[in-house]
Design an enzyme around this catalytic site. Structure first.
Site, PDB file in Angstrom:
ATOM      1  N   ASP A   8       1.037  -0.912   0.122  1.00 30.50           N
ATOM      2  CA  ASP A   8      -0.259  -0.298   0.201  1.00 30.50           C
ATOM      3  C   ASP A   8       0.884   1.603  -0.134  1.00 30.50           C
ATOM      4  O   ASP A   8       1.692   1.311   1.025  1.00 30.50           O
ATOM      5  CB  ASP A   8      -0.591  -0.233   1.808  1.00 30.50           C
ATOM      6  CG  ASP A   8      -1.685  -1.333   1.502  1.00 30.50           C
ATOM      7  OD1 ASP A   8      -0.920  -2.151   1.193  1.00 30.50           O
ATOM      8  OD2 ASP A   8      -2.588  -0.796   2.049  1.00 30.50           O
ATOM      9  N   GLU A  39      -4.337   2.551  -2.648  1.00 32.27           N
ATOM     10  CA  GLU A  39      -5.529   2.387  -2.387  1.00 32.27           C
ATOM     11  C   GLU A  39      -5.225   3.595  -1.171  1.00 32.27           C
ATOM     12  O   GLU A  39      -6.118   4.162  -1.108  1.00 32.27           O
ATOM     13  CB  GLU A  39      -6.713   1.767  -1.903  1.00 32.27           C
ATOM     14  CG  GLU A  39      -5.726   0.696  -0.705  1.00 32.27           C
ATOM     15  CD  GLU A  39      -7.197   0.688   0.157  1.00 32.27           C
ATOM     16  OE1 GLU A  39      -8.510   0.692  -0.185  1.00 32.27           O
ATOM     17  OE2 GLU A  39      -6.963   0.183   1.059  1.00 32.27           O
ATOM     18  N   ASN A  40      -4.044   3.967  -1.140  1.00 28.53           N
ATOM     19  CA  ASN A  40      -4.088   4.987  -0.352  1.00 28.53           C
ATOM     20  C   ASN A  40      -2.991   6.426  -0.164  1.00 28.53           C
ATOM     21  O   ASN A  40      -2.698   6.830   0.155  1.00 28.53           O
ATOM     22  CB  ASN A  40      -3.211   4.153   1.401  1.00 28.53           C
ATOM     23  CG  ASN A  40      -4.223   2.913   2.077  1.00 28.53           C
ATOM     24  OD1 ASN A  40      -3.646   2.321   2.229  1.00 28.53           O
ATOM     25  ND2 ASN A  40      -5.666   3.607   2.554  1.00 28.53           N
ATOM     26  N   HIS A  68     -10.811   1.267   0.186  1.00 24.64           N
ATOM     27  CA  HIS A  68     -11.014   2.742  -0.172  1.00 24.64           C
ATOM     28  C   HIS A  68     -11.073   2.513  -1.708  1.00 24.64           C
ATOM     29  O   HIS A  68     -10.420   4.428  -2.632  1.00 24.64           O
ATOM     30  CB  HIS A  68      -9.371   3.381   0.525  1.00 24.64           C
ATOM     31  CG  HIS A  68      -9.929   3.410   1.669  1.00 24.64           C
ATOM     32  ND1 HIS A  68     -10.783   3.899   3.063  1.00 24.64           N
ATOM     33  CD2 HIS A  68      -8.962   2.436   3.189  1.00 24.64           C
ATOM     34  CE1 HIS A  68     -10.440   3.772   3.855  1.00 24.64           C
ATOM     35  NE2 HIS A  68      -9.594   2.882   4.010  1.00 24.64           N
ATOM     36  N   HIS A 154      -6.924  -8.393  -0.064  1.00 19.38           N
ATOM     37  CA  HIS A 154      -7.391  -6.626   0.490  1.00 19.38           C
ATOM     38  C   HIS A 154      -7.872  -7.784   1.821  1.00 19.38           C
ATOM     39  O   HIS A 154      -9.127  -7.289   1.834  1.00 19.38           O
ATOM     40  CB  HIS A 154      -7.599  -5.663  -0.037  1.00 19.38           C
ATOM     41  CG  HIS A 154      -7.173  -4.224  -0.081  1.00 19.38           C
ATOM     42  ND1 HIS A 154      -5.747  -3.868   0.399  1.00 19.38           N
ATOM     43  CD2 HIS A 154      -7.907  -3.117   1.032  1.00 19.38           C
ATOM     44  CE1 HIS A 154      -5.480  -2.610   0.543  1.00 19.38           C
ATOM     45  NE2 HIS A 154      -7.113  -2.496   1.444  1.00 19.38           N
ATOM     46  N   HIS A 179      -3.005  -4.214   3.029  1.00 18.72           N
ATOM     47  CA  HIS A 179      -4.286  -3.525   3.854  1.00 18.72           C
ATOM     48  C   HIS A 179      -4.107  -3.239   5.572  1.00 18.72           C
ATOM     49  O   HIS A 179      -4.718  -1.974   5.812  1.00 18.72           O
ATOM     50  CB  HIS A 179      -5.509  -4.407   3.743  1.00 18.72           C
ATOM     51  CG  HIS A 179      -6.204  -3.756   4.851  1.00 18.72           C
ATOM     52  ND1 HIS A 179      -7.334  -2.757   4.605  1.00 18.72           N
ATOM     53  CD2 HIS A 179      -7.703  -4.362   6.040  1.00 18.72           C
ATOM     54  CE1 HIS A 179      -8.553  -2.196   6.039  1.00 18.72           C
ATOM     55  NE2 HIS A 179      -7.779  -2.669   6.541  1.00 18.72           N
ATOM     56  N   HIS A 181      -0.697  -3.058   6.269  1.00 16.22           N
ATOM     57  CA  HIS A 181       0.314  -1.898   5.867  1.00 16.22           C
ATOM     58  C   HIS A 181       1.842  -2.279   7.539  1.00 16.22           C
ATOM     59  O   HIS A 181       2.589  -1.403   7.367  1.00 16.22           O
ATOM     60  CB  HIS A 181      -0.325  -0.376   7.366  1.00 16.22           C
ATOM     61  CG  HIS A 181      -0.862   0.350   5.911  1.00 16.22           C
ATOM     62  ND1 HIS A 181      -1.162   1.729   6.099  1.00 16.22           N
ATOM     63  CD2 HIS A 181      -1.177  -0.366   4.561  1.00 16.22           C
ATOM     64  CE1 HIS A 181      -1.748   2.559   5.503  1.00 16.22           C
ATOM     65  NE2 HIS A 181      -2.540   0.691   4.632  1.00 16.22           N
TER      66      HIS A 181
END
Length: 271
Positions: A8, A39-40, A68, A154, A179, A181
Protein backbone atom coordinates in the site's frame (compact mmCIF):
# COMPACT_ATOMS: atom_id res chain seq x y z
CA UNK A 1 9.75 -14.14 -14.96
CA UNK A 2 10.91 -11.58 -12.44
CA UNK A 3 8.00 -9.98 -10.60
CA UNK A 4 7.73 -7.22 -8.01
CA UNK A 5 4.72 -6.42 -5.84
CA UNK A 6 4.75 -3.23 -3.73
CA UNK A 7 2.44 -2.81 -0.76
CA UNK A 8 0.00 0.00 0.00
CA UNK A 9 1.39 3.36 -1.11
CA UNK A 10 0.72 5.81 1.71
CA UNK A 11 0.27 9.48 0.86
CA UNK A 12 2.78 11.89 -0.64
CA UNK A 13 5.84 10.29 0.93
CA UNK A 14 4.86 6.85 -0.42
CA UNK A 15 4.36 8.23 -3.91
CA UNK A 16 7.73 9.95 -3.70
CA UNK A 17 9.43 6.69 -2.67
CA UNK A 18 7.92 4.81 -5.62
CA UNK A 19 8.99 7.57 -8.01
CA UNK A 20 12.51 7.65 -6.52
CA UNK A 21 13.22 3.91 -6.34
CA UNK A 22 11.06 1.96 -8.80
CA UNK A 23 12.74 3.04 -12.09
CA UNK A 24 16.12 1.97 -10.69
CA UNK A 25 14.78 -1.33 -9.34
CA UNK A 26 13.18 -2.17 -12.69
CA UNK A 27 16.57 -1.80 -14.37
CA UNK A 28 18.82 -3.33 -11.69
CA UNK A 29 16.60 -6.35 -11.01
CA UNK A 30 15.58 -6.80 -14.67
CA UNK A 31 11.92 -6.83 -13.65
CA UNK A 32 9.38 -8.14 -16.14
CA UNK A 33 6.23 -7.00 -14.35
CA UNK A 34 5.41 -4.72 -11.41
CA UNK A 35 2.16 -4.45 -9.42
CA UNK A 36 1.63 -1.62 -6.91
CA UNK A 37 -1.23 -1.34 -4.42
CA UNK A 38 -2.21 2.34 -4.59
CA UNK A 39 -5.40 2.59 -2.56
CA UNK A 40 -3.95 4.92 0.10
CA UNK A 41 -1.77 7.01 -2.21
CA UNK A 42 -3.94 10.14 -2.14
CA UNK A 43 -3.98 11.66 1.33
CA UNK A 44 -4.02 8.20 2.90
CA UNK A 45 -7.55 7.48 1.65
CA UNK A 46 -8.13 6.32 -1.91
CA UNK A 47 -6.40 7.13 -5.18
CA UNK A 48 -6.97 9.99 -7.61
CA UNK A 49 -6.57 9.64 -11.34
CA UNK A 50 -3.64 12.06 -11.33
CA UNK A 51 -1.78 10.09 -8.66
CA UNK A 52 -2.56 6.81 -10.45
CA UNK A 53 -0.97 8.27 -13.58
CA UNK A 54 2.13 9.23 -11.57
CA UNK A 55 2.54 5.68 -10.20
CA UNK A 56 2.11 4.17 -13.66
CA UNK A 57 4.65 6.63 -15.09
CA UNK A 58 7.12 5.61 -12.35
CA UNK A 59 7.11 2.04 -13.67
CA UNK A 60 4.06 0.18 -12.35
CA UNK A 61 2.42 -2.10 -14.90
CA UNK A 62 -0.74 -2.47 -12.80
CA UNK A 63 -2.28 -0.73 -9.79
CA UNK A 64 -4.61 -2.48 -7.35
CA UNK A 65 -7.02 -0.72 -5.01
CA UNK A 66 -8.95 -2.07 -1.97
CA UNK A 67 -11.76 -1.14 0.40
CA UNK A 68 -10.93 2.56 -0.14
CA UNK A 69 -11.14 2.09 -3.92
CA UNK A 70 -13.60 4.91 -4.50
CA UNK A 71 -12.91 7.27 -1.60
CA UNK A 72 -11.58 9.68 -4.24
CA UNK A 73 -14.63 10.22 -6.40
CA UNK A 74 -12.80 10.78 -9.68
CA UNK A 75 -11.70 7.13 -9.52
CA UNK A 76 -15.28 6.12 -10.33
CA UNK A 77 -14.75 7.39 -13.88
CA UNK A 78 -10.98 6.92 -14.11
CA UNK A 79 -11.09 3.17 -13.45
CA UNK A 80 -13.38 2.77 -16.47
CA UNK A 81 -10.89 4.42 -18.81
CA UNK A 82 -7.59 3.08 -17.39
CA UNK A 83 -7.43 -0.74 -17.66
CA UNK A 84 -4.21 -0.89 -15.65
CA UNK A 85 -6.11 0.02 -12.46
CA UNK A 86 -8.02 -2.86 -10.79
CA UNK A 87 -10.59 -2.70 -8.01
CA UNK A 88 -11.46 -5.80 -5.93
CA UNK A 89 -13.33 -8.60 -7.69
CA UNK A 90 -15.87 -8.90 -4.87
CA UNK A 91 -16.59 -5.21 -4.37
CA UNK A 92 -20.20 -4.00 -4.54
CA UNK A 93 -22.21 -5.35 -7.44
CA UNK A 94 -22.32 -2.82 -10.24
CA UNK A 95 -19.06 -1.13 -9.17
CA UNK A 96 -17.15 0.37 -12.08
CA UNK A 97 -13.96 -1.17 -13.37
CA UNK A 98 -12.65 -4.73 -13.23
CA UNK A 99 -11.18 -6.93 -10.53
CA UNK A 100 -8.98 -9.11 -12.72
CA UNK A 101 -7.20 -8.65 -16.01
CA UNK A 102 -4.63 -10.34 -18.24
CA UNK A 103 -1.63 -8.15 -19.06
CA UNK A 104 1.06 -8.45 -21.71
CA UNK A 105 4.63 -8.98 -20.49
CA UNK A 106 7.97 -9.16 -22.34
CA UNK A 107 8.54 -12.13 -24.64
CA UNK A 108 4.88 -12.60 -25.50
CA UNK A 109 4.06 -13.80 -22.00
CA UNK A 110 0.83 -13.05 -20.15
CA UNK A 111 0.31 -12.08 -16.50
CA UNK A 112 -3.05 -12.37 -14.76
CA UNK A 113 -3.53 -9.92 -11.87
CA UNK A 114 -6.54 -10.19 -9.56
CA UNK A 115 -7.58 -8.68 -6.24
CA UNK A 116 -10.11 -9.76 -3.64
CA UNK A 117 -11.32 -8.20 -0.38
CA UNK A 118 -11.49 -10.19 2.82
CA UNK A 119 -14.68 -10.42 4.87
CA UNK A 120 -13.34 -10.80 8.43
CA UNK A 121 -13.15 -7.59 10.54
CA UNK A 122 -13.78 -5.38 7.50
CA UNK A 123 -16.03 -2.31 7.60
CA UNK A 124 -18.81 -3.89 5.57
CA UNK A 125 -19.61 -7.41 4.38
CA UNK A 126 -18.20 -8.01 0.91
CA UNK A 127 -19.04 -10.95 -1.32
CA UNK A 128 -17.25 -14.27 -0.80
CA UNK A 129 -13.60 -13.84 -1.86
CA UNK A 130 -12.99 -17.57 -2.31
CA UNK A 131 -15.57 -18.07 -5.05
CA UNK A 132 -14.62 -14.76 -6.67
CA UNK A 133 -10.93 -15.63 -7.01
CA UNK A 134 -11.72 -19.24 -7.94
CA UNK A 135 -13.60 -18.09 -11.03
CA UNK A 136 -10.79 -15.73 -12.04
CA UNK A 137 -8.12 -18.41 -11.68
CA UNK A 138 -10.13 -20.93 -13.70
CA UNK A 139 -10.38 -18.43 -16.55
CA UNK A 140 -6.58 -18.29 -17.01
CA UNK A 141 -4.77 -21.45 -15.86
CA UNK A 142 -1.23 -20.98 -14.61
CA UNK A 143 1.31 -22.35 -17.07
CA UNK A 144 -1.36 -22.28 -19.77
CA UNK A 145 -3.04 -19.03 -20.73
CA UNK A 146 -1.15 -17.24 -17.95
CA UNK A 147 2.63 -17.33 -17.66
CA UNK A 148 2.28 -15.83 -14.17
CA UNK A 149 -0.62 -15.08 -11.81
CA UNK A 150 -0.52 -12.44 -9.05
CA UNK A 151 -3.28 -12.30 -6.42
CA UNK A 152 -3.61 -9.33 -4.04
CA UNK A 153 -5.63 -10.28 -0.94
CA UNK A 154 -6.75 -7.02 0.66
CA UNK A 155 -7.85 -8.16 4.10
CA UNK A 156 -7.56 -7.58 7.84
CA UNK A 157 -7.37 -11.10 9.28
CA UNK A 158 -4.14 -13.05 8.83
CA UNK A 159 -6.03 -16.34 9.01
CA UNK A 160 -8.23 -15.35 6.07
CA UNK A 161 -5.20 -14.29 4.04
CA UNK A 162 -3.46 -17.58 4.79
CA UNK A 163 -6.53 -19.59 3.85
CA UNK A 164 -6.79 -17.74 0.55
CA UNK A 165 -3.07 -18.33 -0.05
CA UNK A 166 -3.52 -22.09 0.26
CA UNK A 167 -6.77 -21.91 -1.78
CA UNK A 168 -4.78 -20.35 -4.64
CA UNK A 169 -1.67 -22.54 -4.23
CA UNK A 170 -0.80 -24.33 -7.46
CA UNK A 171 -2.87 -21.82 -9.43
CA UNK A 172 -0.96 -18.60 -8.67
CA UNK A 173 2.66 -17.48 -8.82
CA UNK A 174 2.25 -15.03 -5.93
CA UNK A 175 -0.46 -14.55 -3.31
CA UNK A 176 0.25 -11.49 -1.19
CA UNK A 177 -1.72 -9.65 1.46
CA UNK A 178 -2.27 -5.91 1.69
CA UNK A 179 -4.30 -3.55 3.92
CA UNK A 180 -2.63 -3.81 7.34
CA UNK A 181 0.49 -1.82 6.32
CA UNK A 182 2.95 -3.90 8.38
CA UNK A 183 5.30 -6.30 6.51
CA UNK A 184 5.08 -9.84 7.87
CA UNK A 185 8.03 -12.21 8.29
CA UNK A 186 6.45 -15.31 6.72
CA UNK A 187 7.70 -15.00 3.14
CA UNK A 188 7.67 -18.52 1.68
CA UNK A 189 6.87 -20.78 -1.24
CA UNK A 190 3.82 -22.92 -0.51
CA UNK A 191 3.63 -26.66 -1.21
CA UNK A 192 2.31 -26.35 -4.77
CA UNK A 193 4.55 -23.49 -5.87
CA UNK A 194 2.81 -20.22 -4.95
CA UNK A 195 4.99 -17.55 -3.34
CA UNK A 196 3.23 -16.14 -0.30
CA UNK A 197 3.51 -13.32 2.25
CA UNK A 198 0.67 -12.43 4.63
CA UNK A 199 1.21 -8.69 4.23
CA UNK A 200 3.55 -6.83 1.91
CA UNK A 201 3.68 -3.81 4.21
CA UNK A 202 3.30 -0.25 3.00
CA UNK A 203 5.33 2.19 0.98
CA UNK A 204 5.30 4.96 3.54
CA UNK A 205 6.88 6.51 6.62
CA UNK A 206 7.22 3.86 9.36
CA UNK A 207 7.79 6.55 12.03
CA UNK A 208 4.00 6.56 12.26
CA UNK A 209 0.92 4.55 13.20
CA UNK A 210 0.40 2.44 10.05
CA UNK A 211 1.38 5.43 7.93
CA UNK A 212 -0.53 8.15 9.78
CA UNK A 213 1.10 10.92 11.80
CA UNK A 214 1.42 9.49 15.33
CA UNK A 215 -0.22 12.19 17.45
CA UNK A 216 -3.89 11.80 16.51
CA UNK A 217 -4.01 7.96 16.58
CA UNK A 218 -2.27 7.89 19.97
CA UNK A 219 -4.62 10.57 21.32
CA UNK A 220 -7.67 8.59 20.21
CA UNK A 221 -6.36 5.40 21.82
CA UNK A 222 -5.63 7.22 25.10
CA UNK A 223 -8.76 9.39 25.34
CA UNK A 224 -11.30 7.52 23.21
CA UNK A 225 -12.07 10.78 21.42
CA UNK A 226 -11.13 12.30 18.09
CA UNK A 227 -9.51 15.73 18.10
CA UNK A 228 -8.20 16.13 14.58
CA UNK A 229 -8.26 14.33 11.25
CA UNK A 230 -5.78 11.57 10.49
CA UNK A 231 -3.01 12.83 8.20
CA UNK A 232 -0.26 10.76 6.54
CA UNK A 233 3.18 10.90 8.15
CA UNK A 234 5.64 12.70 5.90
CA UNK A 235 9.08 11.43 6.91
CA UNK A 236 11.25 9.32 4.62
CA UNK A 237 9.34 6.32 3.31
CA UNK A 238 10.42 2.70 3.10
CA UNK A 239 9.46 0.89 -0.09
CA UNK A 240 8.07 -2.49 1.03
CA UNK A 241 6.94 -5.45 -1.03
CA UNK A 242 7.80 -8.88 -2.40
CA UNK A 243 10.11 -10.01 -5.22
CA UNK A 244 9.37 -13.29 -7.00
CA UNK A 245 11.20 -15.19 -9.70
CA UNK A 246 9.08 -17.80 -11.48
CA UNK A 247 9.71 -20.80 -13.69
CA UNK A 248 8.69 -19.86 -17.23
CA UNK A 249 7.39 -23.33 -18.06
CA UNK A 250 5.05 -23.72 -15.07
CA UNK A 251 4.57 -20.23 -13.67
CA UNK A 252 5.42 -21.51 -10.19
CA UNK A 253 7.71 -19.54 -7.90
CA UNK A 254 11.28 -20.72 -7.60
CA UNK A 255 12.57 -17.79 -5.53
CA UNK A 256 10.88 -15.22 -3.29
CA UNK A 257 12.27 -12.46 -1.08
CA UNK A 258 10.84 -9.58 0.94
CA UNK A 259 11.73 -6.10 -0.29
CA UNK A 260 12.51 -3.16 2.00
CA UNK A 261 14.26 -0.20 0.36
CA UNK A 262 15.11 3.13 2.01
CA UNK A 263 13.75 4.70 5.15
CA UNK A 264 13.66 3.09 8.59
CA UNK A 265 13.19 -0.54 7.49
CA UNK A 266 15.78 -0.77 4.71
CA UNK A 267 17.40 -4.19 4.46
CA UNK A 268 19.10 -6.50 1.98
CA UNK A 269 17.31 -6.65 -1.36
CA UNK A 270 17.11 -9.24 -4.17
CA UNK A 271 19.88 -9.38 -6.74
Amino acid sequence: MRLLFLGDVMGRTGRAAVAAHLPRLRAEWALDFVVVNGENASGGMGLTGAHAADLLAAGADCLTLGDHAFDQKDMLAYVETEPRVLRPLNFAKGAPGRGARMFDAPGGRKVLVAQVLGQVFMRRPFDDPFSAIDAALKSAPLGGLASAVIVDVHAEATSEKMALGHWCDGRASLVVGTHTHVPTADTQILAKGAAYQTDAGMCGDYDSVIGMDKLEPISRFVTGMSKNRFTPAEGEATLCGVFVETDDATGRARRVAPVRVGGRLASATPG
